[in-house]
Write an enzyme that holds these catalytic residues in place. Sequence first.
Site, PDB file in Angstrom:
ATOM      1  N   SER A  65       0.732  -1.431  -0.096  1.00 53.96           N
ATOM      2  CA  SER A  65       0.174  -0.263   0.037  1.00 53.96           C
ATOM      3  C   SER A  65       1.218   1.507   0.337  1.00 53.96           C
ATOM      4  O   SER A  65       0.306   2.351   0.003  1.00 53.96           O
ATOM      5  CB  SER A  65      -1.260  -0.040   1.389  1.00 53.96           C
ATOM      6  OG  SER A  65      -1.939  -1.023   1.284  1.00 53.96           O
ATOM      7  N   LYS A  68      -0.125   3.703  -2.990  1.00 56.83           N
ATOM      8  CA  LYS A  68      -1.086   4.677  -3.218  1.00 56.83           C
ATOM      9  C   LYS A  68       0.136   6.240  -2.277  1.00 56.83           C
ATOM     10  O   LYS A  68      -0.814   7.090  -2.941  1.00 56.83           O
ATOM     11  CB  LYS A  68      -1.899   4.200  -1.848  1.00 56.83           C
ATOM     12  CG  LYS A  68      -2.904   2.834  -1.307  1.00 56.83           C
ATOM     13  CD  LYS A  68      -3.933   2.976  -0.863  1.00 56.83           C
ATOM     14  CE  LYS A  68      -4.249   1.718  -1.011  1.00 56.83           C
ATOM     15  NZ  LYS A  68      -3.636   0.231  -0.448  1.00 56.83           N
ATOM     16  N   SER A 129      -6.247   3.503   4.082  1.00 61.40           N
ATOM     17  CA  SER A 129      -5.336   2.394   3.421  1.00 61.40           C
ATOM     18  C   SER A 129      -6.796   2.229   2.064  1.00 61.40           C
ATOM     19  O   SER A 129      -5.923   0.570   1.516  1.00 61.40           O
ATOM     20  CB  SER A 129      -4.453   1.421   3.684  1.00 61.40           C
ATOM     21  OG  SER A 129      -3.780   1.251   2.818  1.00 61.40           O
ATOM     22  N   LYS A 254       2.687   6.442   4.698  1.00 64.60           N
ATOM     23  CA  LYS A 254       1.949   4.948   4.631  1.00 64.60           C
ATOM     24  C   LYS A 254       2.316   3.592   4.934  1.00 64.60           C
ATOM     25  O   LYS A 254       3.625   3.539   5.005  1.00 64.60           O
ATOM     26  CB  LYS A 254       2.623   5.201   3.098  1.00 64.60           C
ATOM     27  CG  LYS A 254       0.595   4.780   2.844  1.00 64.60           C
ATOM     28  CD  LYS A 254      -0.183   5.374   2.842  1.00 64.60           C
ATOM     29  CE  LYS A 254      -1.580   4.225   2.255  1.00 64.60           C
ATOM     30  NZ  LYS A 254      -1.519   3.298   3.761  1.00 64.60           N
TER      31      LYS A 254
END
Length: 445
Positions: A65, A68, A129, A254
């Site tokens: 993730s 992202k 997320s 993140k």
Amino acid sequence: MKQRLQASMALGMAFILSVVTVFGNPEPTYADTVDVEADSAILVDAESGKILYEKDSDLTLPPASMTKMMTEYLVLEAIEEGDIEWETTTQISDYPYSISANATFSGVGLTQSQDYTVRELYEAMAINSDNATSIALAELVAGSEGEFVKMMNEKAEELGMTDYQFVNATGLENEDLGENYPEGTEKEDTNLLSARSSAILAYHLVNDYPESLEISSVPTTEFDGQEIINWNRMLPGMPGQLAAGSYEGVDGLKTGFTDLAGFSFTGTAERDDRRLISVVMKTDSEEARFEETKKLFEYGFNEFEQKELFQAGHQVDGQSEVEVSKGKENAVELETAEPISAPVKNGEEELYEVEVNLSDEALDKNGKLEAPFEAGEKVGTAELVYNGEETYSDLQTGEPLRTEVDIVTSSGVEKANWFMLTIGGVGDFFSDIFSSAVSVVKGWF
């Protein structure tokens, strides 16, 4: 070595890359000063881009993730360019809805035939997320996730990322998307990033769009009537037991997890007007990725300090003036136009000096500065030179960090009047004749 990992690369190659360090700079000596239990890690000063620590930072792994962050960057860029607005609304197509409805991906749960604003979708993506909202935003910005993936890879090259492969907007494995994997990619493809490339992406995200931190720093929020919680457990203000893992100053960025890459985290924290960016990849557990990040932040904040090493107006011994041609003065003093500052490790302040580099374009063929000119005339640069044993590289280039400010004249010099110029010209003429005559006479003997 700069390389771009093509989208056609098989997942098997990702495994090979996960155990082999990509060609890069020799391991800096400072890697021994802190023990980070991650296969790959990096710590960067967010203002200068100075790498304070790295460990196998060119090792390429699936970022999950953390992918992202690129989706966030492109959405913020689209807002900046006026293509969309925070209050722009969109509905959910069948593809992201199928991802949202799949319990395996445990997202926020989206409803079709309902309008969602860009802000709502972005918050669900950046805070919780969520995968489906990432796809919905990709479709809104580019028309399809396949076109968005092209934008992701183009932007990675533009930002100077070194080791990367973007194959979707979420960080999921393409094979997990069923038949919905983006056009232009293969079903067996996976996203790939190195810690250094992740840090480059984070560096641009927080510097180009600092507003991103206003959202990534939110511990909990409400989405469509339900509470969602940030996966970044280091954030101050986390609820309940999660608050025990918070770290002062953390406001992003993140998390990521895959079986192959383990638990990863790209973090950032600010204290005393200093911002650090860290990346750890392939740690052993969710808790470990935050513990190892804490080690990096402690090292960065405790061992380094932003210092003004040389004041504006600093003059370098032996390089403090330049000769002047056609002026009322024969020479002019030089000085730095602004202070020279850098993040400096404790005890290393005396290991820095300034080197003056005069510009050939600013000077005539004889290396003189032609009058007239005013105070503040730029004639070159002053470069900060580090004479210590450690290696401090630039995040973007991988080369030793260069810190420069302008070198300027400390005063102006007027042009000499025509009489003085004529006298000077005559003097130069006879001087040249005399020099030539001496050379001829010497040749006789």
